[in-house]
Design a protein around this motif. Structure first.
Motif, PDB file in Angstrom:
ATOM      1  N   LYS A   5      -4.405   7.138  -1.896  1.00 46.46           N
ATOM      2  CA  LYS A   5      -3.965   5.929  -1.212  1.00 46.46           C
ATOM      3  C   LYS A   5      -4.306   4.735  -2.085  1.00 46.46           C
ATOM      4  O   LYS A   5      -5.423   4.657  -2.614  1.00 46.46           O
ATOM      5  N   GLU A  62       0.851  -1.181   0.000  1.00 45.25           N
ATOM      6  CA  GLU A  62       0.000   0.000   0.000  1.00 45.25           C
ATOM      7  C   GLU A  62       0.889   1.234   0.000  1.00 45.25           C
ATOM      8  O   GLU A  62       2.051   1.180   0.390  1.00 45.25           O
ATOM      9  N   THR A  70       0.665   5.864   0.094  1.00 42.36           N
ATOM     10  CA  THR A  70      -0.075   7.109   0.167  1.00 42.36           C
ATOM     11  C   THR A  70       0.790   8.186  -0.473  1.00 42.36           C
ATOM     12  O   THR A  70       1.948   8.352  -0.095  1.00 42.36           O
ATOM     13  N   LEU A 126      -4.555  13.800  -1.778  1.00 40.70           N
ATOM     14  CA  LEU A 126      -3.869  12.576  -1.354  1.00 40.70           C
ATOM     15  C   LEU A 126      -4.484  11.385  -2.068  1.00 40.70           C
ATOM     16  O   LEU A 126      -5.707  11.333  -2.251  1.00 40.70           O
TER      17      LEU A 126
END
Length: 109
Positions: A47, A5, A7, A45
């Motif tokens: 993610k 993952e 961000t 942002l």
């Protein structure tokens, strides 16, 4: 197997692609809000998540856009709080205090 993952802040990338007005004083979101209310984008942002295993692949992405308001510059004399005082946050529409606090220990300056 893979499980990852991330961000990312996309402000600089979007500005480099030519989307500059939305991040400053020249932003105009009146078509969305119906009025000129001095909104601008403060952050973008993104993610992402991906998982690859013997059972298959799962992936997801989400984007968050932070919107803030520009304040009018205010010129005022400085406030010197050198003795105890009380402060309040008040709902002016209903004349109801939402929060009341006091400061009694003023540090020497």
């Amino acid at each position: 197997k893979l499980d990852q993952e991330s961000t990312l802040t996309l402000n600089d990338a979007l500005a480099a692609c030519g989307m500059t007005d939305a991040f400053g004083d020249q932003a105009d979101f009146s078509a969305i809000t119906g009025s000129k209310n001095n909104l601008y984008i403060s952050s973008v942002l993104q993610k992402t998540y991906i998982e690859v295993s013997e059972k298959g692949t799962k992936a997801a992405a989400a984007t968050e856009i932070g919107i803030e308001t520009m304040a009018m510059p205010v010129e005022a004399d400085p406030v010197v709080a050198d003795r105890p005082y009380v402060y309040m946050i008040v709902d002016l529409e209903h004349s109801v205090p939402l929060f009341v606090g006091r400061v009694v220990n003023i540090p020497a300056q």
